[in-house]
Every structure is written in C-alpha cells, then in structure tokens.
Design a protein around this motif. Sequence first.
Motif, PDB file in Angstrom:
ATOM      1  N   PRO A  38       1.234  -0.776   0.058  1.00  0.00           N
ATOM      2  CA  PRO A  38      -0.012  -0.420   0.309  1.00  0.00           C
ATOM      3  C   PRO A  38       1.116   1.307   0.391  1.00  0.00           C
ATOM      4  CG  PRO A  38       0.026  -0.576   2.393  1.00  0.00           C
ATOM      5  CD  PRO A  38       0.862  -1.638   1.406  1.00  0.00           C
ATOM      6  N   GLU A  39      -0.069   2.504  -0.796  1.00  0.00           N
ATOM      7  CA  GLU A  39       1.183   3.506  -0.586  1.00  0.00           C
ATOM      8  C   GLU A  39       0.119   4.251   1.048  1.00  0.00           C
ATOM      9  OE1 GLU A  39       0.580   7.556  -3.386  1.00  0.00           O
ATOM     10  OE2 GLU A  39      -0.793   5.525  -4.531  1.00  0.00           O
ATOM     11  N   PRO A  40       1.088   4.629   2.084  1.00  0.00           N
ATOM     12  CA  PRO A  40       0.555   5.696   3.185  1.00  0.00           C
ATOM     13  C   PRO A  40      -0.095   6.864   2.920  1.00  0.00           C
ATOM     14  CG  PRO A  40       2.593   5.197   2.994  1.00  0.00           C
ATOM     15  CD  PRO A  40       2.728   4.675   1.943  1.00  0.00           C
ATOM     16  N   LEU A  44      -7.187   1.836   4.581  1.00  0.00           N
ATOM     17  CA  LEU A  44      -8.009   0.735   3.765  1.00  0.00           C
ATOM     18  C   LEU A  44      -8.895   0.265   3.583  1.00  0.00           C
ATOM     19  CD1 LEU A  44      -4.755  -2.088   4.557  1.00  0.00           C
ATOM     20  CD2 LEU A  44      -4.621  -0.550   3.132  1.00  0.00           C
ATOM     21  N   HIS A  45      -8.987   0.101   2.430  1.00  0.00           N
ATOM     22  CA  HIS A  45     -10.889   0.001   2.614  1.00  0.00           C
ATOM     23  C   HIS A  45     -10.897  -1.638   1.517  1.00  0.00           C
ATOM     24  CE1 HIS A  45      -9.983  -0.359  -1.933  1.00  0.00           C
ATOM     25  NE2 HIS A  45      -9.927   1.297  -1.897  1.00  0.00           N
ATOM     26  N   VAL A  46     -12.502  -2.471   1.497  1.00  0.00           N
ATOM     27  CA  VAL A  46     -12.097  -3.690   1.536  1.00  0.00           C
ATOM     28  C   VAL A  46     -12.035  -3.887   0.606  1.00  0.00           C
ATOM     29  CG1 VAL A  46     -14.983  -3.269   0.409  1.00  0.00           C
ATOM     30  CG2 VAL A  46     -14.339  -5.561   1.301  1.00  0.00           C
ATOM     31  N   GLY A  47     -11.625  -3.250  -0.901  1.00  0.00           N
ATOM     32  CA  GLY A  47     -10.793  -3.822  -1.787  1.00  0.00           C
ATOM     33  C   GLY A  47      -9.775  -4.393  -1.726  1.00  0.00           C
ATOM     34  N   HIS A  48      -8.583  -3.174  -0.618  1.00  0.00           N
ATOM     35  CA  HIS A  48      -7.752  -3.575   0.155  1.00  0.00           C
ATOM     36  C   HIS A  48      -7.065  -5.147   0.648  1.00  0.00           C
ATOM     37  CE1 HIS A  48      -7.403   1.367  -0.743  1.00  0.00           C
ATOM     38  NE2 HIS A  48      -6.102   0.236  -1.014  1.00  0.00           N
ATOM     39  N   CYS A 234      -1.049  -7.599  -8.528  1.00  0.00           N
ATOM     40  CA  CYS A 234      -1.473  -6.758  -8.477  1.00  0.00           C
ATOM     41  C   CYS A 234      -2.864  -6.680  -9.338  1.00  0.00           C
ATOM     42  CB  CYS A 234      -0.714  -5.766  -9.243  1.00  0.00           C
ATOM     43  SG  CYS A 234      -0.319  -6.154 -10.218  1.00  0.00           S
ATOM     44  N   THR A 235      -3.450  -5.652  -9.125  1.00  0.00           N
ATOM     45  CA  THR A 235      -4.681  -5.256  -9.683  1.00  0.00           C
ATOM     46  C   THR A 235      -4.151  -4.806 -11.585  1.00  0.00           C
ATOM     47  OG1 THR A 235      -4.876  -3.096  -8.468  1.00  0.00           O
ATOM     48  CG2 THR A 235      -5.821  -4.865  -8.004  1.00  0.00           C
ATOM     49  N   LEU A 236      -5.593  -4.876 -11.935  1.00  0.00           N
ATOM     50  CA  LEU A 236      -5.507  -4.769 -13.674  1.00  0.00           C
ATOM     51  C   LEU A 236      -4.912  -3.534 -14.386  1.00  0.00           C
ATOM     52  CD1 LEU A 236      -8.802  -6.334 -14.970  1.00  0.00           C
ATOM     53  CD2 LEU A 236      -6.689  -8.001 -15.053  1.00  0.00           C
ATOM     54  N   LYS A 267      -9.931  -6.271  -9.735  1.00  0.00           N
ATOM     55  CA  LYS A 267     -10.283  -4.817  -8.805  1.00  0.00           C
ATOM     56  C   LYS A 267     -11.642  -5.248  -7.636  1.00  0.00           C
ATOM     57  CE  LYS A 267      -7.973  -0.767  -8.177  1.00  0.00           C
ATOM     58  NZ  LYS A 267      -7.559   0.981  -7.905  1.00  0.00           N
ATOM     59  N   LEU A 268     -11.576  -5.546  -6.672  1.00  0.00           N
ATOM     60  CA  LEU A 268     -13.118  -5.784  -6.288  1.00  0.00           C
ATOM     61  C   LEU A 268     -13.606  -4.632  -5.619  1.00  0.00           C
ATOM     62  CD1 LEU A 268     -15.541  -7.157  -4.057  1.00  0.00           C
ATOM     63  CD2 LEU A 268     -13.917  -6.550  -2.417  1.00  0.00           C
ATOM     64  N   PHE A 269     -14.726  -4.588  -6.520  1.00  0.00           N
ATOM     65  CA  PHE A 269     -15.433  -3.312  -6.657  1.00  0.00           C
ATOM     66  C   PHE A 269     -17.500  -3.986  -5.514  1.00  0.00           C
ATOM     67  CE2 PHE A 269     -13.308  -1.708  -9.902  1.00  0.00           C
ATOM     68  CZ  PHE A 269     -13.014  -0.545  -9.297  1.00  0.00           C
ATOM     69  N   GLY A 276     -12.185   3.555  -3.534  1.00  0.00           N
ATOM     70  CA  GLY A 276     -11.167   4.570  -3.951  1.00  0.00           C
ATOM     71  C   GLY A 276     -10.780   4.951  -2.600  1.00  0.00           C
ATOM     72  N   LYS A 277      -9.550   5.480  -2.422  1.00  0.00           N
ATOM     73  CA  LYS A 277      -9.208   5.959  -1.029  1.00  0.00           C
ATOM     74  C   LYS A 277      -9.147   7.885  -1.560  1.00  0.00           C
ATOM     75  CE  LYS A 277      -5.274   3.833  -1.383  1.00  0.00           C
ATOM     76  NZ  LYS A 277      -3.916   3.562  -1.407  1.00  0.00           N
ATOM     77  N   ARG A 278      -9.141   8.334  -2.633  1.00  0.00           N
ATOM     78  CA  ARG A 278      -9.272   9.710  -2.634  1.00  0.00           C
ATOM     79  C   ARG A 278     -10.860  10.760  -2.588  1.00  0.00           C
ATOM     80  NH1 ARG A 278      -7.727  10.863  -8.667  1.00  0.00           N
ATOM     81  NH2 ARG A 278      -7.141   8.650  -8.482  1.00  0.00           N
TER      82      ARG A 278
HETATM   83  P1  ATP Z   1      -7.355   3.197  -4.379  1.00  0.00           P
HETATM   84  O1  ATP Z   1      -7.615   3.264  -5.607  1.00  0.00           O
HETATM   85  O2  ATP Z   1      -8.200   3.104  -3.158  1.00  0.00           O
HETATM   86  O3  ATP Z   1      -6.704   4.563  -4.139  1.00  0.00           O
HETATM   87  P2  ATP Z   1      -4.632   2.425  -4.424  1.00  0.00           P
HETATM   88  O4  ATP Z   1      -4.847   1.135  -5.630  1.00  0.00           O
HETATM   89  O5  ATP Z   1      -4.253   3.264  -5.146  1.00  0.00           O
HETATM   90  O6  ATP Z   1      -6.051   1.947  -4.469  1.00  0.00           O
HETATM   91  P3  ATP Z   1      -2.571   1.288  -3.022  1.00  0.00           P
HETATM   92  O7  ATP Z   1      -2.131   1.715  -1.489  1.00  0.00           O
HETATM   93  O8  ATP Z   1      -1.846   1.407  -3.993  1.00  0.00           O
HETATM   94  O9  ATP Z   1      -3.962   1.698  -3.581  1.00  0.00           O
HETATM   95  O10 ATP Z   1      -3.175  -0.031  -3.603  1.00  0.00           O
HETATM   96  C1  ATP Z   1      -2.299  -1.127  -2.584  1.00  0.00           C
HETATM   97  C2  ATP Z   1      -3.106  -2.394  -3.453  1.00  0.00           C
HETATM   98  O11 ATP Z   1      -4.288  -2.931  -2.982  1.00  0.00           O
HETATM   99  C3  ATP Z   1      -2.803  -2.587  -4.896  1.00  0.00           C
HETATM  100  O12 ATP Z   1      -1.821  -3.795  -5.071  1.00  0.00           O
HETATM  101  C4  ATP Z   1      -4.098  -2.598  -5.616  1.00  0.00           C
HETATM  102  O13 ATP Z   1      -4.074  -3.261  -6.325  1.00  0.00           O
HETATM  103  C5  ATP Z   1      -4.956  -3.303  -4.685  1.00  0.00           C
HETATM  104  N1  ATP Z   1      -6.207  -2.993  -4.267  1.00  0.00           N
HETATM  105  C6  ATP Z   1      -5.934  -1.197  -4.502  1.00  0.00           C
HETATM  106  N2  ATP Z   1      -7.243  -1.456  -4.679  1.00  0.00           N
HETATM  107  C7  ATP Z   1      -8.131  -2.690  -4.683  1.00  0.00           C
HETATM  108  C8  ATP Z   1      -9.260  -3.505  -5.577  1.00  0.00           C
HETATM  109  N3  ATP Z   1     -10.324  -2.296  -5.153  1.00  0.00           N
HETATM  110  N4  ATP Z   1      -9.596  -4.815  -5.329  1.00  0.00           N
HETATM  111  C9  ATP Z   1      -7.973  -4.825  -4.627  1.00  0.00           C
HETATM  112  N5  ATP Z   1      -6.963  -5.026  -5.185  1.00  0.00           N
HETATM  113  C10 ATP Z   1      -6.984  -3.271  -4.877  1.00  0.00           C
END
Ligand code: ATP
Length: 556
Positions: A38-40, A44-48, A234-236, A267-269, A276-278
């Motif tokens: 993760p980028e700090p 974190l959300h449920v996708g993470h 990682c994600t797509l 990614k999970l939605f 989405g963090k932002r």
């Molecule tokens: P966001 O889009 O919410 O800001 P991000 O991808 O920028 O998320 P990172 O901290 O860069 O956030 O991500 C850490 C890891 O989590 C990455 O490997 C990323 O692919 C994965 N990740 C982020 N969002 C999802 C998701 N919705 N489903 C599954 N994995 C995710």
Amino acid sequence: MNDNNAENRESVNFIQKIINEDLINGTYGNRVQTRFPPEPNGYLHVGHAKSICLNYGLAKKNNGIFNLRFDDTNPTKEDESFVESIIKDVKWLCPDWEERIFFASDYFEKMYEYAVELIKKGLAYIDDLSADEIREYRGTLTEPGKESPFRNRSIEENLEMFEKMKNGDYANGEKVLRAKIDMASGNINMRDPVIYRILHETHHNTGDKWCIYPMYDYAHPVEDAIEGITHSVCTLEFEDHRPFYEWVLNNLDDFKAAPTKQIEFAKLFLSKTMMGKRYLKKMVEEGYVDGWDDPRMPTVAALRRRGYTSEAIQSFCEAIGVSKAQSVVDIAMLEYAVRDDLGPKVPRVMAVLNPIKLIITNYPEDQVEYMESENNPDNPQMGSRMVPFCKELYIERDDFMEEPPKKYYRLFPGNEVRLRNAYFVKCVDFVKDAEGNITEVHCTYDPETKSGSGFDGRKVKGTIHWVSAKHAVDAQVNLYDYMMEDQDYDKTNFLEKLNPNSKIVLKNCKLEPSIKEYETGDRFQFLRHGYFIIDTDTRLDNLVFNRIVQLKSSYK
Ligand code: ATP
Ligand code: MG
C-alpha cells in the motif's frame, strides 16, 4: 461457507496455477513469497482487504512468506498516521502473520545503485526536456513518439549528471533519468519511461537525505526483487506496465536469473459502496461521515468498528474468488458472510428498539418470574439464561396496531400472541395521549400458557419479544444502511447520491438485563433485529450498539 466450494474455487484460482507450475519447475526453488504494497496515503478499504487476504492466503497455502511493504516513494502524499492504521488492519486480517513490515524508502540506496547499473549498460539517460516536452514527445496510442535530443549522451556524462542530480545540484524538474527502450513501442509505457525525478522534499522516513525519488514503475519491480518476492500480485490497471516491470528485472544482474512474476487480477468493487481512497478521503475531510472508521465507510477500520469479524471478511474474499474480469460484487455477499460467521457464535438477546409499554392487567403487581431463554438455538452448547418477566413490559411500537391490515398477526384489540419464552397475552385495551399517539397497550395473560409448561395446545400466529420495564437497561442503538442510495453513482456525483438514511440513531432502546455482563466489542443477535456490537463510543452512562447487519429474513 461450504468447504467443498472453497476447495473447488481454489483449484481453479489461476494465480495458484501459476504458482504450482513454478513449484514444479523450481523457478524459485520451493519458495513462494507474496506482498501487499500500500501507499500510506489513506485508510485501507475492503478492496485492499481482498488483496491482503489473497496475497496472505497464497503465501499460507504454499508454506510461503507474506510481506507488508509500504510503497512510500512519493514524499508529498504520505502520512505516519496512515502507516499505523494500515499495520493495525493487516494484523487484524492476518491473525498469524509474522509482522514482516518493510518500507520501500529503506531501499533508496539500492535503487540508486541499480539505476547506475542501467546507465552503465547504456540503458538509461539523463533528459533535460521539461515534463510538458516529454509528454509531447511521447506520441499517442496511434502515433509513435519522438526521441529526445538528449537521448544519446555518453555513459560518462549520464553518470556524472545522475550523481549531480542526487547531490542536489539541480532544481525540481530540471532533469530526469529515463530508461532507454523504444520511443516507437506500441506500448506507451515502454517509450523511455522516466525512472527518477528531482523533488526537493522532506521524506517521512529518510528526511532530507534524498532529493531524487524513483518513479513507481521502476521502484516497484526493484522493491519486489530485493525482498525476494516470487509472485507480485496486483490489479489489472498494471497489466500494460508489466513489460516495463519485466524489462527492469531482466536488465539487472542481481535479478535476471529468476525475476519476480507480476500477475494481475480484477479489482473488487461492491454494490452501493463508493470505493477509492481519494473519494473516501473527501468524505472524511468534508464531514460527510464521522471519520475514517465511521461504520458506514467501506474501510477496514470501519468494518471492524461496525462489528464485522476478520473471519467473515476472509471467507467473503475466498467466496468471491479471483478473476481477470472486472465486475461489481453484490454487497449482500459480504453480509451473508458475516451472518454465516456470527450465527453460531453469538448469544441472542431481546432488545426493544422503539418501545411502547405493555401492561398485563391480571398479572400480580410485584411478582417477578424468571423465564428460561436459550442463548443460541443453533448452538445448544451455549446454554440458556433466565430473563425477568413482570407486569409491565416494553414491546416494539410496531408490534401493536389499533387497526391492523390483513395478515397482521401481532397485537391488536382482541388478538392473542405469544410473548417469546413466556406467556400468551391478549390485547384488551390501549391508551392514547392528547396527540393520538398510543402510549400503553393493555393485555391479559393466560397463566396456563407458560412456555415449556403444558397447556391446552391452542395456536397463535404471532410471537413477539419483550423486555421487563423494571429490569430494562437503557441503550442507544445505531442502525446503519448502505452508503449509496442506489447503483446510479460515479466519482463525479457520489456526494449527491449518498443515502440520507445511512445512519439512524435510536436513543431510547430497552434491553434485557443480561446485557450488563458484556463489554465493548461483544456481539449479539437482537432477536428479529439483526446482529449488533457494543460500540467503542460506549460510556458507563451511555451504552451504544451498532447494527452490524440485519437478519436475512425480516420478521414482517
Ligand atoms: P485506491 O484506488 O483505493 O486509492 P490504490 O490502488 O491507489 O487504491 P494502493 O495503496 O496503491 O491503493 O494499493 C495497494 C494494493 O491494493 C495494490 O496492489 C492495489 O492493486 C490493491 N487494490 C487497491 N484497490 C483494490 C481493489 N478495489 N480490489 C483489490 N485490490 C485493490
Ligand atoms: Mg494509489
């Protein structure tokens, strides 16, 4: 969830298939090592959580190792408080994780050395073009890019300038280091991507030691390889970046023999949920919710506070599987997972959320009876408790109607119902205040119908719950609903589409006295209302519950 299904899904998991092949071929010996990077820059959300459970699960199933690595290569966006929250979340989701915590910024020195190696091999150069010019030269999807006039600097000059960049001799943006690949490549990511930029910024970990910072696409493969990651999941959105990921590792002597493999999944939605963090950050900063752990948020911290268990989140992630196809998962699946987990584990109690008095006119004034009540009918080992019963009770306001519609089987004048674990009562009267609100329901009870004792066997259609007025414990109950009103929202309009009823606070709830034995974080099923947890905001004089999830089938 059903174990057989879990096994089936596992056997078709395409990432595990790749790992199996690597184990058979001995690509990395018998090692399997994954990471979550993760980028700090937010919670974190449920996708993470999905990504964590996947990576941690793959390591665990293959006797491997799982790293948490903070991708803290961008000094402008990061924050120490996010580091702590992320560690807490990963610990919670991965209970027997060995707390292998790493920081990309600890590798800055190594990353610099590897960049020097690329320069020495004639594979990287210093460019003086501005950011705008670089963009212009890059070309488009249909047109090839143009080579920079600085592309053919000598290796010596590049080395010297790179060192000067590092020493702070140049201003932000004055120069960059670029990989030297192919400006005509069909993949724009391969058109001499920038790998280092100048940023005179203080970094949360390295302070002012560095004024050049590696770009993500260069840093990421190097970080993975330094840690010995075998499968970089990682994600797509990174799929088009994979050729450059491979280019970096294939050109570094330390890694080219067994470069880390990048594997992408969708990614999970979640439906009715903005991710989405932002966007979540915007909701927090602009006060649409009460912080990152507001139980309506899809953050891991919020799910934990809301009362979700890490087991439920793990089994949800297992159930949805991994795929290459982008889709939206129905939030009902997450709810199913938490009900499935809590059902056999947590005690049932009676709670009246919207109370109205029920007075049993023929019940002795000061009598108290203790009614035996099963703690969990799905788990007889949890035993039973004795619940006090008196002349005055509280029942739900909507369990009485003066003029009932058809098929309403609860209390109305002349009708008889069963009080759960107690007696049959029949409504004989009711009282209204000046505004016409019903304030009391009067019933008679039949002493022959005590639960468990023999009676004439007559049937009633409704069973309602109750709490003894004299013994009731006062509480606040927060009912949560979906964050988004419907499915029709996107990142441009989600703030207008928030569900206005996502939080309902009930301040006058009445709970059975057994609740006094529990503490913050304990979970229950309130009969007919769903699963609840004692919130962290609970104080001695204000007991607060959060609804985790409703029961699947409503009682109405
Ligand atoms: P966001 O889009 O919410 O800001 P991000 O991808 O920028 O998320 P990172 O901290 O860069 O956030 O991500 C850490 C890891 O989590 C990455 O490997 C990323 O692919 C994965 N990740 C982020 N969002 C999802 C998701 N919705 N489903 C599954 N994995 C995710
Ligand atoms: Mg990001």
